[in-house]
Design a protein around this motif. Structure first.
Motif, mmCIF file in Angstrom:
data_model
loop_
_atom_site.group_PDB
_atom_site.id
_atom_site.type_symbol
_atom_site.label_atom_id
_atom_site.label_comp_id
_atom_site.label_asym_id
_atom_site.label_seq_id
_atom_site.Cartn_x
_atom_site.Cartn_y
_atom_site.Cartn_z
ATOM 1 N N ALA A 82 0.801 -1.222 0.000
ATOM 2 C CA ALA A 82 0.000 0.000 0.000
ATOM 3 C C ALA A 82 0.833 1.272 0.000
ATOM 4 O O ALA A 82 0.343 2.342 -0.377
ATOM 5 C CB ALA A 82 -0.937 0.014 1.207
ATOM 6 N N ALA A 83 2.099 1.189 0.413
ATOM 7 C CA ALA A 83 2.933 2.385 0.565
ATOM 8 C C ALA A 83 3.835 2.639 -0.638
ATOM 9 O O ALA A 83 4.578 3.620 -0.665
ATOM 10 C CB ALA A 83 3.789 2.264 1.824
ATOM 11 N N ARG A 84 3.741 1.805 -1.658
ATOM 12 C CA ARG A 84 4.672 1.920 -2.780
ATOM 13 C C ARG A 84 4.523 3.229 -3.543
ATOM 14 O O ARG A 84 5.508 3.909 -3.847
ATOM 15 C CB ARG A 84 4.488 0.738 -3.731
ATOM 16 C CG ARG A 84 4.920 -0.595 -3.152
ATOM 17 C CD ARG A 84 4.628 -1.741 -4.093
ATOM 18 N NE ARG A 84 3.195 -1.859 -4.349
ATOM 19 C CZ ARG A 84 2.668 -2.512 -5.383
ATOM 20 N NH1 ARG A 84 3.458 -3.074 -6.280
ATOM 21 N NH2 ARG A 84 1.362 -2.595 -5.537
ATOM 22 N N ALA A 85 3.292 3.606 -3.859
ATOM 23 C CA ALA A 85 3.077 4.821 -4.662
ATOM 24 C C ALA A 85 3.534 6.064 -3.917
ATOM 25 O O ALA A 85 4.178 6.953 -4.503
ATOM 26 C CB ALA A 85 1.597 4.943 -5.039
ATOM 27 N N SER A 86 3.221 6.155 -2.631
ATOM 28 C CA SER A 86 3.616 7.340 -1.865
ATOM 29 C C SER A 86 5.128 7.408 -1.699
ATOM 30 O O SER A 86 5.714 8.494 -1.702
ATOM 31 C CB SER A 86 2.936 7.341 -0.494
ATOM 32 O OG SER A 86 3.288 6.203 0.257
ATOM 33 N N ALA A 87 5.785 6.259 -1.578
ATOM 34 C CA ALA A 87 7.245 6.241 -1.467
ATOM 35 C C ALA A 87 7.901 6.761 -2.737
ATOM 36 O O ALA A 87 8.909 7.478 -2.687
ATOM 37 C CB ALA A 87 7.727 4.826 -1.167
ATOM 38 N N LEU A 88 7.317 6.429 -3.872
ATOM 39 C CA LEU A 88 7.857 6.914 -5.142
ATOM 40 C C LEU A 88 7.582 8.403 -5.315
ATOM 41 O O LEU A 88 8.473 9.178 -5.680
ATOM 42 C CB LEU A 88 7.246 6.125 -6.306
ATOM 43 C CG LEU A 88 7.788 6.423 -7.697
ATOM 44 C CD1 LEU A 88 9.286 6.154 -7.774
ATOM 45 C CD2 LEU A 88 7.050 5.583 -8.750
ATOM 46 N N ALA A 89 6.363 8.829 -5.015
ATOM 47 C CA ALA A 89 5.997 10.238 -5.183
ATOM 48 C C ALA A 89 6.820 11.141 -4.273
ATOM 49 O O ALA A 89 7.196 12.260 -4.659
ATOM 50 C CB ALA A 89 4.511 10.427 -4.901
ATOM 51 N N SER A 90 7.122 10.676 -3.063
ATOM 52 C CA SER A 90 7.870 11.488 -2.096
ATOM 53 C C SER A 90 9.376 11.411 -2.308
ATOM 54 O O SER A 90 10.142 12.029 -1.561
ATOM 55 C CB SER A 90 7.537 11.019 -0.675
ATOM 56 O OG SER A 90 7.999 9.697 -0.457
ATOM 57 N N LYS A 91 9.812 10.631 -3.292
ATOM 58 C CA LYS A 91 11.223 10.458 -3.633
ATOM 59 C C LYS A 91 12.003 9.696 -2.568
ATOM 60 O O LYS A 91 13.225 9.801 -2.483
ATOM 61 C CB LYS A 91 11.889 11.804 -3.947
ATOM 62 C CG LYS A 91 11.246 12.526 -5.127
ATOM 63 C CD LYS A 91 12.040 13.728 -5.580
ATOM 64 C CE LYS A 91 11.389 14.349 -6.821
ATOM 65 N NZ LYS A 91 12.155 15.503 -7.331
#
Length: 283
Positions: free
Chosen positions: A229-238
């Protein structure tokens, strides 16, 4: 991930429920067939919500002969999803066939559940930020070369198809001391594809692929283990540079191609494909 828990245990694709392809197992190993509504466990998608997935799958039911009336429940970890299956919280779980066979070979309570007319498949890609155009081009080039020279086929045999019953995927050594660092998010929770052992050692097909990509790009690879579930936010936040893996519907699937694609992210060319199956407890 705790391999003892796993031994007891998608679409993503896992988008996988939608993206789930039916039926991979042996005839004598089936858990049964269904034509009524059941609750299905699936791993949290990169972007698509439970409501959106259920809406799409209901439409597919109406347009095909599957008539399963899917009701999907999300789980952040494979171990949690399998515990949900064991406890009866869900009746089936949606998995890629390679993962299903791995689990069935380690737990004789599990079996493939056949669903007439169900035939869905995913392609595995990497996700990068839209702004990182050069990185995407480099990844696409490396994946293309690995397809052309047979490296990907070799990895499939070594880490997936040629694994003996009960055998774990080989450990993988990450490239180091090359200078630039590539931070890659993995769940480490989808063997034999995505796997990080309890001692932190990467193993399995996906990590072998990303290690080879690092070598070809002359970059160090740092694995960052993150819940689905945290993959997209980890990518967006760099926090990471790449998400490994991301599943997209294969070819002319009835599942929308962009259903799980967040804004401001792009997918690389696919490096692997797998059909999706449902797994349940033997009757």
């Amino acid at each position: 991930m705790n391999m003892k828990k796993l031994g007891a245990i998608l679409f993503g694709c896992i988008m996988a429920g939608a993206v789930l392809v039916g039926c991979g197992g042996q005839q004598g190993n089936q858990a049964g067939t269904h034509d009524t509504q059941i609750k299905i466990g699936t791993l949290t998608h990169l972007n698509a919500s439970e409501e959106r997935i259920n809406e799409v799958m209901k439409k597919i039911d109406e347009e095909t002969d599957v008539k399963l009336a899917h009701d999907y429940a999300y789980y952040d970890k494979l171990t949690s999803m399998l515990m949900g299956l064991e406890s009866g919280s869900v009746k089936e779980v949606s998995l890629y066939n390679s993962v299903a066979q791995y689990l069935i070979n380690r737990n004789d309570k599990l079996a493939i559940v056949e669903h007439s007319g169900m035939n869905l498949e995913d392609s595995f890609c990497c996700a990068v930020r839209t702004e990182d155009k050069q990185l995407k081009a480099d990844l696409d080039k490396a994946i293309g070369e690995m397809k052309a020279d047979g490296t990907l086929d070799k990895f499939v045999k070594t880490y997936i198809t040629d694994l003996k019953k009960g055998e774990e995927p080989p450990a993988v050594t990450m490239p180091t001391n090359n200078g630039k660092k590539l931070k890659i998010a993995v769940t480490g929770d989808l063997p034999p594809l995505d796997l990080v052992l309890t001692d932190g050692t990467p193993a399995g097909f996906n990590t072998a692929v990303l290690a080879e990509i690092g070598k070809r790009l002359n970059m160090d690879v740092e694995i960052v283990q993150i819940d689905s579930a945290a993959r997209a936010s980890a990518l967006a936040s760099k926090k990471v540079d790449v998400v490994f893996w991301v599943a997209v519907p294969k070819g002319d699937s009835k599942v929308p191609a962009d259903i799980d694609k967040p804004q401001n992210m792009e997918m690389t060319t696919p490096y692997y494909q797998d059909r999706i199956v449902h797994v349940g407890l033997k009757k």
